[in-house]
Design an enzyme around this catalytic site. Structure first.
Site, short mmCIF file in Angstrom:
data_model
loop_
_atom_site.label_atom_id
_atom_site.label_comp_id
_atom_site.label_asym_id
_atom_site.label_seq_id
_atom_site.Cartn_x
_atom_site.Cartn_y
_atom_site.Cartn_z
N HIS A 121 -20.80 -9.74 47.10
CA HIS A 121 -21.26 -8.63 46.25
C HIS A 121 -20.98 -8.87 44.77
O HIS A 121 -19.98 -9.47 44.39
CB HIS A 121 -20.69 -7.29 46.71
N ASP A 126 -20.93 -6.33 42.47
CA ASP A 126 -20.27 -5.22 41.78
C ASP A 126 -18.75 -5.39 41.84
O ASP A 126 -18.20 -6.08 42.70
CB ASP A 126 -20.69 -3.87 42.36
N GLU A 133 -21.07 -2.65 46.95
CA GLU A 133 -20.13 -2.79 48.07
C GLU A 133 -18.92 -1.89 47.90
O GLU A 133 -18.44 -1.28 48.84
CB GLU A 133 -19.68 -4.25 48.20
#
Ligand SMILES: [Zn+2]
Length: 500
Positions: free
Chosen positions: A110, A112, A179
């Site tokens: 992910h 983020d 996520e």
């Protein structure tokens, strides 16, 4: 079936990989490549890709800037893989294999990160979004969770492309953008998109457990833990209403006293301790390292079950593996010193052990509280515990082999329960083979750096993570797997003599 994994292990050993190796490069060239990869991670950290439940705080434009940067940093990958932007901000790359009959593998990571809390900004030794490389570390938010994996995976693909590698099995790279807040809009949408196309995956490789060093008392050698199951989660609100009034003449019971008593009863009556098949497998494999006493106890598990569970319950880390756990996290009541609150509320954060669900959890809490004045209500979303990934498969053996090649110091590779949850939860409809493993080395201290001040990754470990993904891709998608698949089909005809 363990024996079967060893059979595969020897298959790997007896069929060395024959295509271009890193040794083709001179040492100097390979050092340059490493330095460039480190720069790519450093640069990726400078994009403040924080996800947030509050739309205003979600830094969407930073994600688009990161996409652009990835395009520049990995030219071969962007030329030869198909890139799709899913739901505006997540990325899905497809590397088509030469054999369309082989079910694809998916590598999940992910983009983020969690925000840096304003009040901790001063505490960082290096600026959290500067991407500083210093003292052998790459510093900054995302260096451990999870940008190093995004970059290591992309770098592995880039290098394999440059070496002329072409996979037989299709590979998906799936990079979500939310996520940290549940992954519904990122990995959730990628999964929906793949399901619409009727895709069935051979395996998913996501973040999760890692190589642990000095984490378990009495074991000094590093042990690699692969998350083959994950706990579920939910939040329950306990609410008590009262009459309020002046605190000089309180009734016998107030909302606060009723709520406290309820929390106290819950504290004194935890969920039942039990070992799920995954944890039993963990313990069996580790028994040898834990010493004679444990080895004996695990061999006679039926007899020593109570003692073993009691011992595991004592430690914070192992305690999480044997039961559903509930922790009060948010407490709310009055806000004036001399006014009795008209209401008291608590949130219980609950991590659900495999085999239980929403209903069994609510039943336990309701029966334990045993007081009608306490209203119990679910808040937020419910994540069920994951299905259990089998370990008697060739993909598990390939992962184990990739770990052993990258981290030769590892004494054991062990399947284990992952007490948290990651984007992997969104892929359970696509395959039974979900592995939660991040190619990094974790000590008790280092585990504390995730989501924390001074998050940082050793340059050396980052290099290894790139090597790990190159090996993993070749093991699962290269020329080798065909031989493994053949072996697998043959070995399925053999009787299972291990009685497992
Ligand atoms: Zn993460």
């Amino acid at each position: 079936m363990r024996q079967y994994i060893f059979i595969l292990f020897f298959v790997f050993l007896s069929h060395p990989i024959t295509f271009a190796q890193d040794t083709d490069f001179t040492a100097a060239a390979s050092a340059t490549i490493t330095a460039e990869a480190v720069q790519k991670l450093s640069k990726a950290i400078t994009f403040q890709t924080t996800s947030d439940v509050d739309e205003q705080e979600f830094r969407y434009s930073e994600f688009l800037d990161l996409h652009d940067y990835l395009g520049e940093a990995f030219p071969a990958l962007h030329q030869q893989l198909q890139k799709e932007v899913v739901n505006g901000y997540s990325l899905l790359y497809t590397w088509l294999g030469t054999d369309p009959d082989l079910p694809p593998v998916l590598l999940s990571a992910h983009m983020d990160v969690v925000p840096v809390e304003e009040e901790t900004k001063e505490d960082w030794q290096q600026q959290p979004y500067a991407g500083t490389v210093k003292d052998g570390y790459i510093w900054g938010r995302g260096s451990l969770d999870d940008k190093y994996r995004v970059i290591a995976i992309m770098e592995a693909v880039e290098q394999l492309l440059q070496q002329g590698y072409s996979p037989e099995r299709t590979i998906y790279l799936a990079f979500g953008h939310d996520e940290e807040i549940g992954g519904t809009e990122g990995a959730g949408k990628i999964s929906e998109y793949l399901q619409e196309q009727g895709v069935k995956l051979e395996a998913v490789f996501d973040e999760g457990l890692a190589v642990a060093k000095g984490v378990l008392p009495g074991i000094d050698e590093p042990i690699a833990f692969i998350g083959t199951a994950a706990k579920g989660g939910m939040n329950l609100q306990l609410k008590v209403k009262g009459e309020g009034g002046h605190s000089s003449a309180p009734p016998l019971d107030t909302p606060v006293s009723i709520l406290s008593a309820a929390l106290n009863r819950l504290q004194n009556k935890p969920f039942e301790a039990r070992m799920i098949p995954t944890t039993k497998e963990t313990m069996e494999l580790m028994a040898g390292k834990l010493g004679g006493k444990y080895k004996f106890a695990m061999r006679h598990y039926g007899l020593f079950k109570g003692k073993i569970l009691k011992m595991l319950a004592k430690d914070q880390a192992t305690g999480a593996l044997i039961r559903t756990q509930m922790t009060p996290t948010v407490l709310e009541a009055g806000d004036t010193y001399n006014v009795m609150p008209r209401m008291a509320k608590a949130i219980l954060n609950i991590r659900i052990l495999n085999g239980e669900d929403q209903e069994t959890v609510i039943k336990h809490v309701t029966e334990t509280v045993n007081d009608e004045r306490v209203q119990i209500e679910m808040k937020g979303t419910y994540t069920p515990p994951s299905p259990i990934t089998p370990t008697d498969t060739w993909t598990y053996a390939a992962l184990e082999q990739s770990i052993r090649e990258t981290f030769p110091e590892v004494a054991l590779v062990v399947p284990a329960l992952f007490p948290g949850s990651t984007d992997a939860r969104h892929y359970t409809n696509l395959t039974n083979n979900i592995y939660r493993f991040g190619p990094q080395v974790v000590t008790r201290e280092k585990a504390q750096l995730v989501h924390n001040v001074d998050e940082r990754l050793e340059v050396e470990v980052f290099e290894k993570s790139i090597a790990f993904y190159k090996t993993l891709l070749r093991q699962t998608c290269g020329n080798l797997p065909l031989q493994v698949v053949m072996q697998q089909e043959e070995s399925e005809l053999l009787p299972d003599v291990t009685n497992k």
